[in-house]
Design a protein around this motif. Structure first.
Motif, PDB file in Angstrom:
ATOM      1  N   ALA A 157      -9.062  -9.875  -9.691  1.00  0.00           N
ATOM      2  CA  ALA A 157      -8.580 -10.322  -8.386  1.00  0.00           C
ATOM      3  C   ALA A 157      -7.565  -9.345  -7.801  1.00  0.00           C
ATOM      4  O   ALA A 157      -7.448  -9.223  -6.575  1.00  0.00           O
ATOM      5  N   ILE A 158      -6.834  -8.634  -8.651  1.00  0.00           N
ATOM      6  CA  ILE A 158      -5.870  -7.648  -8.149  1.00  0.00           C
ATOM      7  C   ILE A 158      -6.598  -6.523  -7.433  1.00  0.00           C
ATOM      8  O   ILE A 158      -6.227  -6.131  -6.317  1.00  0.00           O
ATOM      9  N   SER A 159      -7.651  -6.005  -8.045  1.00  0.00           N
ATOM     10  CA  SER A 159      -8.426  -4.935  -7.417  1.00  0.00           C
ATOM     11  C   SER A 159      -9.113  -5.415  -6.149  1.00  0.00           C
ATOM     12  O   SER A 159      -9.218  -4.676  -5.160  1.00  0.00           O
ATOM     13  N   GLU A 160      -9.566  -6.666  -6.154  1.00  0.00           N
ATOM     14  CA  GLU A 160     -10.209  -7.208  -4.951  1.00  0.00           C
ATOM     15  C   GLU A 160      -9.208  -7.293  -3.796  1.00  0.00           C
ATOM     16  O   GLU A 160      -9.546  -6.993  -2.649  1.00  0.00           O
ATOM     17  N   ALA A 161      -7.971  -7.674  -4.105  1.00  0.00           N
ATOM     18  CA  ALA A 161      -6.949  -7.771  -3.055  1.00  0.00           C
ATOM     19  C   ALA A 161      -6.509  -6.392  -2.568  1.00  0.00           C
ATOM     20  O   ALA A 161      -6.143  -6.216  -1.404  1.00  0.00           O
ATOM     21  N   ALA A 162      -6.562  -5.403  -3.448  1.00  0.00           N
ATOM     22  CA  ALA A 162      -6.117  -4.051  -3.094  1.00  0.00           C
ATOM     23  C   ALA A 162      -7.216  -3.223  -2.439  1.00  0.00           C
ATOM     24  O   ALA A 162      -6.934  -2.189  -1.826  1.00  0.00           O
ATOM     25  N   ALA A 163      -8.465  -3.665  -2.532  1.00  0.00           N
ATOM     26  CA  ALA A 163      -9.603  -2.879  -2.033  1.00  0.00           C
ATOM     27  C   ALA A 163      -9.499  -2.507  -0.551  1.00  0.00           C
ATOM     28  O   ALA A 163      -9.835  -1.375  -0.176  1.00  0.00           O
ATOM     29  N   PRO A 164      -9.047  -3.409   0.339  1.00  0.00           N
ATOM     30  CA  PRO A 164      -8.946  -3.026   1.755  1.00  0.00           C
ATOM     31  C   PRO A 164      -8.000  -1.851   2.012  1.00  0.00           C
ATOM     32  O   PRO A 164      -8.089  -1.204   3.056  1.00  0.00           O
ATOM     33  N   PHE A 165      -7.128  -1.562   1.054  1.00  0.00           N
ATOM     34  CA  PHE A 165      -6.190  -0.447   1.200  1.00  0.00           C
ATOM     35  C   PHE A 165      -6.682   0.809   0.468  1.00  0.00           C
ATOM     36  O   PHE A 165      -5.957   1.796   0.355  1.00  0.00           O
ATOM     37  N   GLY A 166      -7.919   0.749  -0.054  1.00  0.00           N
ATOM     38  CA  GLY A 166      -8.451   1.881  -0.794  1.00  0.00           C
ATOM     39  C   GLY A 166      -7.816   2.051  -2.159  1.00  0.00           C
ATOM     40  O   GLY A 166      -7.832   3.150  -2.724  1.00  0.00           O
ATOM     41  N   LEU A 167      -7.275   0.961  -2.722  1.00  0.00           N
ATOM     42  CA  LEU A 167      -6.590   0.996  -4.010  1.00  0.00           C
ATOM     43  C   LEU A 167      -7.233   0.027  -4.993  1.00  0.00           C
ATOM     44  O   LEU A 167      -8.004  -0.851  -4.608  1.00  0.00           O
ATOM     45  N   TYR A 168      -6.897   0.189  -6.280  1.00  0.00           N
ATOM     46  CA  TYR A 168      -7.348  -0.777  -7.282  1.00  0.00           C
ATOM     47  C   TYR A 168      -6.433  -0.723  -8.496  1.00  0.00           C
ATOM     48  O   TYR A 168      -5.618   0.199  -8.643  1.00  0.00           O
ATOM     49  N   TYR A 169      -6.568  -1.736  -9.371  1.00  0.00           N
ATOM     50  CA  TYR A 169      -5.798  -1.803 -10.615  1.00  0.00           C
ATOM     51  C   TYR A 169      -6.675  -1.252 -11.725  1.00  0.00           C
ATOM     52  O   TYR A 169      -7.773  -1.756 -11.974  1.00  0.00           O
ATOM     53  N   ALA A 170      -6.214  -0.200 -12.411  1.00  0.00           N
ATOM     54  CA  ALA A 170      -7.086   0.570 -13.296  1.00  0.00           C
ATOM     55  C   ALA A 170      -7.500  -0.121 -14.597  1.00  0.00           C
ATOM     56  O   ALA A 170      -8.674  -0.068 -14.966  1.00  0.00           O
ATOM     57  N   PRO A 171      -6.596  -0.757 -15.368  1.00  0.00           N
ATOM     58  CA  PRO A 171      -7.049  -1.377 -16.628  1.00  0.00           C
ATOM     59  C   PRO A 171      -8.142  -2.410 -16.377  1.00  0.00           C
ATOM     60  O   PRO A 171      -7.984  -3.302 -15.541  1.00  0.00           O
ATOM     61  N   ASP A 172      -9.247  -2.281 -17.097  1.00  0.00           N
ATOM     62  CA  ASP A 172     -10.413  -3.135 -16.822  1.00  0.00           C
ATOM     63  C   ASP A 172     -11.040  -3.656 -18.106  1.00  0.00           C
ATOM     64  O   ASP A 172     -12.113  -3.221 -18.510  1.00  0.00           O
ATOM     65  N   PRO A 173     -10.390  -4.614 -18.781  1.00  0.00           N
ATOM     66  CA  PRO A 173     -11.015  -5.228 -19.964  1.00  0.00           C
ATOM     67  C   PRO A 173     -12.382  -5.806 -19.609  1.00  0.00           C
ATOM     68  O   PRO A 173     -12.648  -6.135 -18.449  1.00  0.00           O
ATOM     69  N   SER A 174     -13.232  -5.921 -20.608  1.00  0.00           N
ATOM     70  CA  SER A 174     -14.572  -6.469 -20.364  1.00  0.00           C
ATOM     71  C   SER A 174     -14.508  -7.877 -19.787  1.00  0.00           C
ATOM     72  O   SER A 174     -15.427  -8.309 -19.087  1.00  0.00           O
ATOM     73  N   SER A 175     -13.416  -8.583 -20.062  1.00  0.00           N
ATOM     74  CA  SER A 175     -13.252  -9.954 -19.567  1.00  0.00           C
ATOM     75  C   SER A 175     -12.501  -9.988 -18.240  1.00  0.00           C
ATOM     76  O   SER A 175     -11.986 -11.039 -17.859  1.00  0.00           O
ATOM     77  N   ALA A 221       0.820  -1.208   0.000  1.00  0.00           N
ATOM     78  CA  ALA A 221       0.000   0.000   0.000  1.00  0.00           C
ATOM     79  C   ALA A 221       0.855   1.260   0.000  1.00  0.00           C
ATOM     80  O   ALA A 221       0.472   2.284  -0.588  1.00  0.00           O
ATOM     81  N   ALA A 222       2.010   1.201   0.641  1.00  0.00           N
ATOM     82  CA  ALA A 222       2.871   2.386   0.728  1.00  0.00           C
ATOM     83  C   ALA A 222       3.399   2.801  -0.637  1.00  0.00           C
ATOM     84  O   ALA A 222       3.422   3.985  -0.988  1.00  0.00           O
ATOM     85  N   SER A 223       3.818   1.809  -1.426  1.00  0.00           N
ATOM     86  CA  SER A 223       4.342   2.124  -2.763  1.00  0.00           C
ATOM     87  C   SER A 223       3.264   2.054  -3.837  1.00  0.00           C
ATOM     88  O   SER A 223       3.524   2.337  -5.006  1.00  0.00           O
ATOM     89  N   ARG A 224       2.057   1.656  -3.431  1.00  0.00           N
ATOM     90  CA  ARG A 224       0.921   1.504  -4.345  1.00  0.00           C
ATOM     91  C   ARG A 224       1.280   0.560  -5.498  1.00  0.00           C
ATOM     92  O   ARG A 224       1.124   0.874  -6.681  1.00  0.00           O
ATOM     93  N   THR A 225       1.742  -0.616  -5.143  1.00  0.00           N
ATOM     94  CA  THR A 225       2.067  -1.644  -6.130  1.00  0.00           C
ATOM     95  C   THR A 225       1.576  -2.996  -5.640  1.00  0.00           C
ATOM     96  O   THR A 225       1.317  -3.185  -4.448  1.00  0.00           O
ATOM     97  N   ALA A 226       1.476  -3.927  -6.563  1.00  0.00           N
ATOM     98  CA  ALA A 226       1.162  -5.315  -6.225  1.00  0.00           C
ATOM     99  C   ALA A 226       2.061  -6.216  -7.061  1.00  0.00           C
ATOM    100  O   ALA A 226       2.260  -5.959  -8.262  1.00  0.00           O
ATOM    101  N   LEU A 227       2.601  -7.249  -6.442  1.00  0.00           N
ATOM    102  CA  LEU A 227       3.389  -8.261  -7.133  1.00  0.00           C
ATOM    103  C   LEU A 227       2.515  -9.497  -7.274  1.00  0.00           C
ATOM    104  O   LEU A 227       2.071 -10.068  -6.268  1.00  0.00           O
ATOM    105  N   VAL A 228       2.261  -9.905  -8.504  1.00  0.00           N
ATOM    106  CA  VAL A 228       1.335 -11.012  -8.743  1.00  0.00           C
ATOM    107  C   VAL A 228       1.931 -11.992  -9.744  1.00  0.00           C
ATOM    108  O   VAL A 228       2.781 -11.620 -10.569  1.00  0.00           O
TER     109      VAL A 228
END
Length: 500
Positions: A133-151, A118-125
């Motif tokens: 799933a990245i946005s779901e994991a980041a949600a508790p920190f008030g963050l999300y992963y922006a690119p959102d393909p329809s799939s 959360a401090a660096s606003r990154t996720a290693l996956v």
């Protein structure tokens, strides 16, 4: 006396012998349960989201550790066996279509989120992690992963890296290439390789931009470090109706010209609106020739001001109706139709081919009107949905793949859309990649010398041409044959374009 063996039978026998050798070699480096080669087991892997083209691989491998991935690649390199990496198989250009004499390397089991910082606003996956799933994991920190393909509920981050995927919010937040810091993986020789870094820049050449969008031709992705962004305090969406395609297209250009960069700016034509409304009941105006969805996000004050400015521009451009979401439920309802455009199309046609090209925003109406004429020419329906803000088209040509003539007409229809896009100053792809679907159209956009330069990059990473061979870059011979076919069929729509 034995009957003579036909060439077809000889080919089948040779393939079976080759398959046995490859299976025996792979059994030495991965567990038995990680190998599939029986017909019924490999059939689900014969295509990705582009179902018009299919091929069964020799073997499907589902490794569980990085060491196994490395060993598989080393084995295939030693045997000179082609390798096609595969994520969730949601791609729409045939990028993950297997090689008949090769191995399909599934990264499905690499689905762990290794770290959310959360401090660096990154996720290693890992590469097999689902986009959402990245946005779901980041949600508790008030963050999300922006690119959102329809799939995004199914597609993997490794596949997103391969295709440089975007989504409905790519106008403001960028494509995959703008939201990834680092990619790790293996070359075809099994060597570990890293692109980018955890810092803002990396030493040496910017190879991160080379690997993203390379469609699995340069390396196999196993880990990705993505950027996370703060979840906006508020988001609201405008749904604007237009009684004329040109007015809607001009409105898109006018919004951007006014200095407004919406979080999302999408367009659907009347056939697409009807298809999705029947599917999700989003409350779309079925009398409109086109609908625009314009989203604003940020603080409450920022959103209020931007919604007001966009509404004024849309009215000035001739919007016949404007509705603004009043709460999060209504905003998601507005977007539900756009997000379900592809499954909705599947309900009204046995098959569809989703095209993907990009044109200047000011030509949106021109391309829509041109596609309307092509519908008459090829006697096939087409429903259109656009990432209108950045001119990325997604015409869905509706056809029946069981009818060879319809498939042929669909291919010609799609090729003319792409060629027309290039003639209007655009490109043959936006976010779906080239794969096999647009291989011929690459002959229209790029010269032989330019294609050879791309082959040069390919050879620098994969000198034997074993990673995802036969995709993306057309050979000189293929371009020549394609040109002759179009001339014979009288299909060249833009003879002034440089080609072949």
């Amino acid at each position: 006396m034995n009957a003579p063996v036909s060439p077809e039978q000889q080919a089948l026998l040779a393939r079976a012998e080759h398959q046995a050798r490859v299976v025996a070699a792979l059994q030495q480096v991965v567990p038995a349960h990680a190998l599939l080669w029986n017909r019924e087991d490999i059939t689900p892997y014969e295509c990705d989201g582009l179902t018009a083209y299919r091929e069964r691989p020799l073997v499907v491998v589902l490794p569980e550790t990085y060491a196994q991935v490395q060993a598989v690649l080393k084995t295939c390199h030693a045997l000179e066996v082609p390798v096609v990496a595969r994520g969730a198989g949601t791609g729409l250009s045939g990028g993950a279509m297997p090689h008949r004499m090769g191995v399909t390397l599934s990264l499905a089991k690499f689905n762990k989120i290794l770290k959310v910082d959360a401090a660096s606003r990154t996720a290693l996956v890992q590469g097999g992690v689902r986009n959402l799933a990245i946005s779901e994991a980041a949600a508790p920190f008030g963050l999300y992963y922006a690119p959102d393909p329809s799939s995004q509920i199914a597609c993997t981050i490794g596949g997103n890296v391969a295709e440089n995927s975007g989504g409905v919010h790519c106008l403001k937040y960028g494509l995959t290439v703008h939201n990834v810091l680092k990619v790790r993986g293996f070359t075809i020789e099994g060597d570990e390789i890293e692109f980018g870094s955890d810092a803002l820049d990396a030493p040496g050449y910017d190879l991160l931009s080379v690997i993203i969008g390379s469609e699995g031709m340069l390396a196999v992705t196993t880990e990705v470090t993505v950027k996370l962004v703060p979840k906006p305090q508020l988001a609201r969406c405008i749904m604007a109706s237009f009684d004329d395609l040109r007015k809607a297209g001009d409105a898109v250009a006018a919004v951007i010209a006014a200095g407004i960069i919406p979080a999302g700016l999408e367009m659907m034509d009347k056939p697409m609106t009807a298809a999705v409304e029947d599917f999700v009941h989003a409350g779309y105006d079925l009398s409109a020739e086109a609908i625009l969805l314009c989203e604003s996000d940020g603080t409450a004050e920022e959103v209020e001001e931007e919604i007001g400015r966009m509404s004024e521009v849309l009215r000035r451009c001739g919007a016949t109706a404007i509705a603004v979401s009043q709460n999060e439920t209504e905003r998601l309802k507005f977007w539900s139709g756009r997000k379900n455009a592809f499954p909705a199309s599947g309900r009204i046609s046995p098959d569809y081919m989703c095209m993907d090209s990009t044109i200047p925003r000011k030509r949106l109406a021109d391309i829509l009107l041109a596609i309307g004429e092509m519908e008459k020419k090829y006697q096939l329906r087409c429903a259109n949905v656009f990432h209108a803000g950045d001119g990325n088209l997604h015409p869905l040509i509706l056809f029946d793949a069981n009818d060879p003539d319809q498939l042929h007409r669909c291919e010609l229809f799609g090729a003319e859309i792409l060629e027309t896009s290039v003639a209007m100053g655009g490109t043959v792809t936006g976010e779906h990649g080239v794969g096999v679907e647009k291989l011929n159209s690459m002959c229209v956009q790029f010269s032989a010398a330019e294609n050879e330069q791309m082959f040069g990059v390919k050879r620098a990473f994969d000198s034997r041409g074993l990673l995802n061979p036969g995709k993306v870059i057309p050979t000189l011979q293929r371009c020549a044959e394609y040109g002759k076919m179009l001339v014979r069929g009288g299909q060249i729509a833009h003879p002034d374009l440089p080609r072949f």
